[in-house]
Design a protein around this motif. Structure first.
Motif: not given
Lengths: 346, 346
Positions: A166, A168, A245, B45
């Motif tokens: 993902s 992040e 992010q 996200r």
């Protein structure tokens, strides 16, 4: 017989509004053209949705609209692009793509022969990627209310147990890997634009990356933090997004970034930065330093990753800048594209 | 700061090509408008796909494109229609809808305030249906290359164990149930067409039917053979399709078919047959005779089924005809719509 309409005249016929009416002409188009091209047991059941069995666990879902112009370009067409793009968005989660949907918005007057060609290419692209187009939709709008054909695809896939890639997840010190040369798709499209046509042998890199991803996950496991396919906005947009992010910055080495000489020349001619140009068969992976070499070796061993390279690393930066050390020893900030240089590239 | 663009001016601003570029303007549009409207943990996200956990078993997937004109109409807009339509296609398999994707193809110059209103209505429609819009896509095309806004949605849901509703399941002797009045959506849209505007209080029946379906499945179990929402092409197209797929015919009783007096009057005015007009909040169920009364009672006990009626039965017919006994004692064949009477009704 009660007014059964003539068979679809695919060689000479064009889409008319009746093909979107929900009536018999639409049924003929769906069974005579789309089912032929995508043919599988799910579509054959003729429902407005399709069912499939899953084993349980983690799944992903994605969607994309395709408005590329021109519809046919060196290395592909809007249909192959739609299949590859959706397969890739699933693959970027480390997931195995399973099923796709396909929706068509067609302008009245569009040639049936072109629609058939595009649908057949989609069917073939899906089969070679091991996915099935299990449900779809067709709409027709009046002449002048669209631009030939738009395609929307969605897809679902399954994520290997324990994997959670993902945006992040990047950490300071992580390495930035790219799977091959940048800018091929965007330049291939630009070379065919009516107002801009120029001679080049560059073809789009449009390709399904799920198999490359599977090999990378095998080699890097949880050391792979995240993957992205740098499409619209190019590598620059992708890394700026990840920087924001994951709350860090990136430092790239310009000389490490693979760009084909023809693409570099075309970019210079058009005043474009290859880092802003779209790709449709490349991925960026952010990986921990411990697995970087193993993942890079796995990429290079795959036909779609033979030009893979490590191009930089993640650094601490509250401003989330993407910096680049240039070949001449200087440095610059790689910013987002501002405004729009390349409309309808995908 | 390096050229951060001004905040979205939603009250006065319009979409321009930069909102589809993959650059900063697009990121602002997505986070400032779509995430606000759809707000949930998956979108937050910021990935190109979204992951979710499933328990295993049978799932369904569906997709639909929306090109309705006008975009706003009595009883809804293109956004609510997109959410309801996709929820309903999932529900027609007897499934519980879980997750949606949403793709937007926007014409340059489209008002941001309209886009925000539509997105907010989608968010609200999704929340009241208990589904989440977990992934999306935004494309912008030049002025004149689309018609304001097209939306594509896809959705997934889970099927209760053992349930398999499908178009080939109807059997001779089965009863045909309809959940309410026919033609409301089509007539509501037609009443606002620029070239045709007429005065009526009819509003679209656009609604999410999954809860009604759950109550029907509870009452009828495996006695429910299949369900369909009669959208484009109306009840006529739906029953003709089922007749062909299940290899039988249908006999309907005209006087049993509920049509609002205003809709009947508008159809007469426009020369339309209510059986050909689109619905967006109605379903047809084909059920075994043993459960027909129980399912009908469950429908009538639900707010979205209070006008439900048994309107006919499945009969043996190699020609797959849909016949109707008319109120005057005669009979006629209910054929597919041929040609296109109502373009862009959904």
């Amino acid at each position: 017989m009660r007014g059964h309409q003539a068979k679809l005249d695919i060689s000479n016929g064009c889409i008319d509004l009746s093909h979107g009416s929900g009536g018999r002409a639409m049924a003929q188009l769906i069974s005579g053209l789309f089912h032929e091209a995508f043919g599988n047991e799910w579509l054959a059941r003729g429902n407005d949705q399709s069912a499939f069995d899953v084993g349980g666990g983690r799944m992903v879902m994605t969607t994309d609209g395709y408005v590329v112009s021109p519809l046919f370009f060196p290395g592909g067409n809007i249909g192959t692009l739609a299949v590859h793009g959706t397969v890739n968005d699933i693959a970027m989660a480390g997931a195995r793509p399973l099923y796709l949907s396909a929706g068509f918005i067609i302008e009245e007057g569009f040639r049936l022969s072109h629609l058939k060609m595009i649908a057949e290419c989609m069917g073939e692209a899906a089969r070679s990627a091991g996915v099935h187009i299990i449900t779809g939709d067709t709409k027709v709008v009046e002449r002048g209310k669209a631009d030939g054909l738009f395609i929307s695809t969605a897809g679902v896939g399954v994520v290997p147990v324990g994997l959670d890639l993902s945006a992040e997840n990047a950490r300071v010190g992580d390495r930035v890997l790219i799977s091959g040369t940048l800018g091929d798709h965007g330049i291939a499209i630009m070379s065919k634009r009516q107002n801009l046509a120029f001679e080049t042998d560059i073809i789009s890199d449009s390709a399904a990356l799920h198999d490359l991803v599977a090999k990378m996950v095998e080699a890097g496991g949880h050391g792979i933090r995240l993957m992205r396919d740098p499409t619209r906005g190019g590598l620059a947009a992708t890394l700026n997004e990840i920087a924001r992010q994951s709350d860090l910055g990136f430092r790239l080495q310009e000389e490490a970034i693979p760009v084909k000489p023809d693409v570099a020349a075309a970019c210079e001619l058009l005043g474009l930065d290859p880092l802003h140009v779209a790709n449709e068969g490349k991925l960026v992976a952010i990986v921990s330093p411990e697995v970087a070499n193993a993942v890079l070796a796995a990429m290079r061993a795959h036909p779609l990753g033979c030009d893979a390279a490590e191009i930089g690393e993640a650094i601490a930066d509250d401003h989330h800048f993407v910096q680049m050390a240039t070949s001449f020893g200087g440095g610059r900030i790689v910013d987002w594209l501002s405004g729009e240089q390349l409309p309808r590239i995908c």
